[in-house]
Design a protein around this motif. Structure first.
Motif, PDB file in Angstrom:
ATOM      1  N   GLY A  94     -17.639 -44.700  18.029  1.00 52.79           N
ATOM      2  CA  GLY A  94     -16.881 -43.781  18.865  1.00 52.79           C
ATOM      3  C   GLY A  94     -15.680 -44.385  19.549  1.00 52.79           C
ATOM      4  O   GLY A  94     -15.164 -43.806  20.502  1.00 52.79           O
ATOM      5  N   GLU A  95     -15.200 -45.551  19.106  1.00 56.68           N
ATOM      6  CA  GLU A  95     -14.056 -46.201  19.752  1.00 56.68           C
ATOM      7  C   GLU A  95     -12.845 -46.159  18.821  1.00 56.68           C
ATOM      8  O   GLU A  95     -12.621 -47.068  18.014  1.00 56.68           O
ATOM      9  CB  GLU A  95     -14.418 -47.637  20.147  1.00 56.68           C
ATOM     10  CG  GLU A  95     -15.459 -47.719  21.255  1.00 56.68           C
ATOM     11  CD  GLU A  95     -14.960 -47.082  22.556  1.00 56.68           C
ATOM     12  OE1 GLU A  95     -13.735 -47.084  22.806  1.00 56.68           O
ATOM     13  OE2 GLU A  95     -15.809 -46.569  23.318  1.00 56.68           O
ATOM     14  N   PHE A  96     -12.053 -45.122  18.952  1.00 56.61           N
ATOM     15  CA  PHE A  96     -10.948 -44.886  18.026  1.00 56.61           C
ATOM     16  C   PHE A  96      -9.786 -45.856  18.270  1.00 56.61           C
ATOM     17  O   PHE A  96      -9.065 -46.222  17.342  1.00 56.61           O
ATOM     18  CB  PHE A  96     -10.492 -43.444  18.142  1.00 56.61           C
ATOM     19  CG  PHE A  96     -11.606 -42.458  17.899  1.00 56.61           C
ATOM     20  CD1 PHE A  96     -12.023 -42.185  16.608  1.00 56.61           C
ATOM     21  CD2 PHE A  96     -12.266 -41.841  18.951  1.00 56.61           C
ATOM     22  CE1 PHE A  96     -13.064 -41.299  16.370  1.00 56.61           C
ATOM     23  CE2 PHE A  96     -13.309 -40.963  18.728  1.00 56.61           C
ATOM     24  CZ  PHE A  96     -13.717 -40.683  17.438  1.00 56.61           C
ATOM     25  N   ALA A  97      -9.584 -46.274  19.511  1.00 58.74           N
ATOM     26  CA  ALA A  97      -8.535 -47.255  19.784  1.00 58.74           C
ATOM     27  C   ALA A  97      -8.855 -48.583  19.106  1.00 58.74           C
ATOM     28  O   ALA A  97      -7.946 -49.308  18.670  1.00 58.74           O
ATOM     29  CB  ALA A  97      -8.374 -47.446  21.290  1.00 58.74           C
ATOM     30  N   VAL A  98     -10.140 -48.921  19.020  1.00 60.35           N
ATOM     31  CA  VAL A  98     -10.545 -50.154  18.337  1.00 60.35           C
ATOM     32  C   VAL A  98     -10.102 -50.107  16.881  1.00 60.35           C
ATOM     33  O   VAL A  98      -9.564 -51.077  16.333  1.00 60.35           O
ATOM     34  CB  VAL A  98     -12.073 -50.355  18.441  1.00 60.35           C
ATOM     35  CG1 VAL A  98     -12.528 -51.491  17.516  1.00 60.35           C
ATOM     36  CG2 VAL A  98     -12.477 -50.646  19.875  1.00 60.35           C
ATOM     37  N   ARG A  99     -10.320 -48.960  16.259  1.00 63.35           N
ATOM     38  CA  ARG A  99      -9.909 -48.824  14.849  1.00 63.35           C
ATOM     39  C   ARG A  99      -8.408 -49.077  14.705  1.00 63.35           C
ATOM     40  O   ARG A  99      -7.953 -49.739  13.766  1.00 63.35           O
ATOM     41  CB  ARG A  99     -10.233 -47.425  14.338  1.00 63.35           C
ATOM     42  CG  ARG A  99     -11.691 -47.053  14.349  1.00 63.35           C
ATOM     43  CD  ARG A  99     -11.861 -45.651  13.784  1.00 63.35           C
ATOM     44  NE  ARG A  99     -13.138 -45.060  14.137  1.00 63.35           N
ATOM     45  CZ  ARG A  99     -13.462 -43.796  13.916  1.00 63.35           C
ATOM     46  NH1 ARG A  99     -12.582 -42.992  13.345  1.00 63.35           N
ATOM     47  NH2 ARG A  99     -14.647 -43.325  14.264  1.00 63.35           N
ATOM     48  N   VAL A 153     -26.388 -36.533  19.928  1.00 63.27           N
ATOM     49  CA  VAL A 153     -25.090 -35.918  20.214  1.00 63.27           C
ATOM     50  C   VAL A 153     -24.517 -36.612  21.445  1.00 63.27           C
ATOM     51  O   VAL A 153     -25.108 -36.571  22.531  1.00 63.27           O
ATOM     52  CB  VAL A 153     -25.215 -34.408  20.477  1.00 63.27           C
ATOM     53  CG1 VAL A 153     -23.824 -33.799  20.692  1.00 63.27           C
ATOM     54  CG2 VAL A 153     -25.925 -33.714  19.321  1.00 63.27           C
ATOM     55  N   GLY A 154     -23.370 -37.269  21.279  1.00 64.71           N
ATOM     56  CA  GLY A 154     -22.719 -37.959  22.379  1.00 64.71           C
ATOM     57  C   GLY A 154     -21.501 -37.205  22.883  1.00 64.71           C
ATOM     58  O   GLY A 154     -21.219 -36.075  22.467  1.00 64.71           O
ATOM     59  N   HIS A 155     -20.752 -37.842  23.779  1.00 71.13           N
ATOM     60  CA  HIS A 155     -19.532 -37.260  24.348  1.00 71.13           C
ATOM     61  C   HIS A 155     -19.819 -35.941  25.071  1.00 71.13           C
ATOM     62  O   HIS A 155     -19.061 -34.984  24.948  1.00 71.13           O
ATOM     63  CB  HIS A 155     -18.472 -37.054  23.273  1.00 71.13           C
ATOM     64  CG  HIS A 155     -17.914 -38.331  22.731  1.00 71.13           C
ATOM     65  ND1 HIS A 155     -17.143 -38.372  21.591  1.00 71.13           N
ATOM     66  CD2 HIS A 155     -18.040 -39.620  23.153  1.00 71.13           C
ATOM     67  CE1 HIS A 155     -16.804 -39.630  21.339  1.00 71.13           C
ATOM     68  NE2 HIS A 155     -17.344 -40.407  22.278  1.00 71.13           N
TER      69      HIS A 155
END
Length: 470
Positions: A94-99, A153-155
């Protein structure tokens, strides 16, 4: 160089020693995605040089923009000196900035950390190798939602998000299915809620809130599994065959048509749609039945049939899935019919190729007339079609004394009436069904006035006229 790691799901001390040492290393600039996390707050007590990215949340209009700006901040800092970028949980989920950072920078080391998924699985004592695992985002639930395995289910960061997720999931889960809400798992102030999906407490929403679901599937998957069990355990269901079910499919299809016709009469209402929903389910039952029988015989299952359908839809819509251009819906239909004939090897050159002969007679007549019309065999206007009906009525009258001719002439009359209806934009099947329904209503009204047997024609006509007025 950039090192990326996680803060774990909760308190700072929950992290393993190497991760804690990395986060406390004063020789590296430390950037945290957010301060809204127990480990972040506790870490801030040990070092005062931490850079947080919470300010970017306020300045960005979309998540995509946010992730890009976080990546920019981390990369810019790495041009000055070594950087540690840490996120809540672990960097793998769930870490899109990491990608984005990993995609843009060559010299990146990712140090794994415990995620909220790890913490939940440990809490519920579940190994994903048992029956699989599904992880969904409350911000972007897949459609359709398929809960055929344990699911996290997160977020679920806002009450309205949690309430909406609970509402959507309740429609594809058996009634009163228990779910578990984890708020702040891994921290000293963690809270847990467990109860029926319909009664989820939306006040448990938060930045570190997730839902755990482990139940018998509902929805389409649940229906498929229920059908499979019926084939095993129910004597009646077990003895059915493709042939024995044919009449059921026809009957259920007509019941769906009845429900749709009522819906049209009521001009879209909840009661009408409830009827359509039920009848669509009954038709689906027949589809599942045939798929289950075929699976047992080793030929195909419902997924195979669905994939054949998907491929067919792609092939027959080249204007959507390829570079074919069409002018209007008529050209779309024309392409569909042509491709269908080619697929089935039925293209003998006749416009009537590929029409199933077991269709109901009214529908079959309309289908043939439509094909013939597209091929150029048609009246110029409805008036000419009406003249044809009049001519057929005369021929029926002339054949009254000849039984062997009468059937043929009645057939010709019905065929010409179907053609007239189509020329006037009327579906003969629906028109006749509505006429039958109207007759049903009026006849029942006539019966309320007493027995009809023995009444003279004049009295019957009088009751009929009164029923029409009623």
């Amino acid at each position: 160089m950039i090192v990326i790691t996680g803060l774990g799901p909760g308190d700072f001390d929950r992290n393993p020693g190497p991760v804690r040492d990395l986060l406390l290393d004063l020789s590296r600039q430390l950037i945290l995605r957010t301060r809204k996390h127990p480990a972040a707050e506790q870490l801030a007590l040990s070092r005062d040089d931490i850079v947080f990215c919470d300010d970017l949340y306020e300045s960005c209009e979309t998540f995509e923009e946010l992730y890009s700006m976080i990546a920019d901040r981390v990369i810019d800092a790495s041009n000055v000196g070594p950087v540690v970028y840490a996120v809540p949980g672990g960097p793998a989920i769930g870490e899109f900035a990491v990608r984005e950072i990993v995609a843009r920078v060559a010299d990146v080391e990712v140090v794994p950390a415990e995620t909220f998924v790890d913490a939940i699985l440990a809490e519920v004592s579940y190994d994903p190798f048992q029956r699989g695992l599904q992880i969904l985002s409350g911000h972007d639930l897949v459609d359709p939602v398929v809960l055929d395995k344990p699911t996290i289910v997160g977020h679920l960061d806002r009450p309205e998000i949690l309430a909406d997720v609970a509402s959507r999931l309740s429609r594809v889960l058996p009634e009163s299915t228990d779910v578990t809400i984890f708020n702040g798992i891994g921290a000293a102030d963690a809270r847990t809620w467990n109860g029926p999906i319909e009664t989820v407490d939306s006040s448990y929403a938060g930045f570190r809130t997730s839902m755990w679901i482990d139940a018998e599937p509902g929805g389409l998957v649940g229906a498929v599994r229920t059908m499979e069990r019926l084939r095993r355990d129910c004597p009646w269901d077990r003895e059915q065959t493709h042939a024995s079910l044919t009449k059921n499919l026809i009957e259920e299809s007509y019941e769906l048509i009845d429900a749709i016709s009522v819906l049209d009469d009521l001009d879209v209402d909840y009661v009408g749609y409830a009827g359509v929903e039920e009848e669509v389910g009954d038709v689906l039952l027949q589809v599942l039945f045939h798929a289950a029988i075929a699976k047992e015989a080793g030929f195909f299952d419902i997924d195979d049939a669905a994939e054949v359908l998907r491929q067919k839809l792609v092939r027959r819509h080249p204007h959507v899935f390829s570079d074919v251009e069409v002018a209007d819906a008529n050209e779309v239909k024309s392409n569909w019919d042509r491709i269908k004939r080619e697929e089935k090897g039925q293209d003998s050159g006749s416009a009537l190729d590929g029409i199933p002969r077991h269709m109901p007679a009214l529908h079959l007549a309309a289908k043939m007339q439509n094909r013939a019309s597209k091929a150029g065999f048609k009246w110029e206007n409805s008036g000419q079609a009406l003249d044809q009906v009049r001519e057929e009525i005369e021929e029926v009258a002339a054949a009254l004394e000849s039984p062997e001719d009468f059937e043929a002439e009645i057939g010709d009359l019905l065929f010409s009436v179907v053609d007239l209806a189509a020329r006037s934009g009327v579906d003969a099947e629906i028109a006749l069904r509505r006429a039958v329904a109207k007759f049903d209503r009026r006849f029942r009204i006539m019966e309320t006035s007493g027995d009809l047997k023995g009444l003279a024609v004049e009295e019957l006509q009088q009751r009929w006229d009164q029923a029409k007025k009623t």
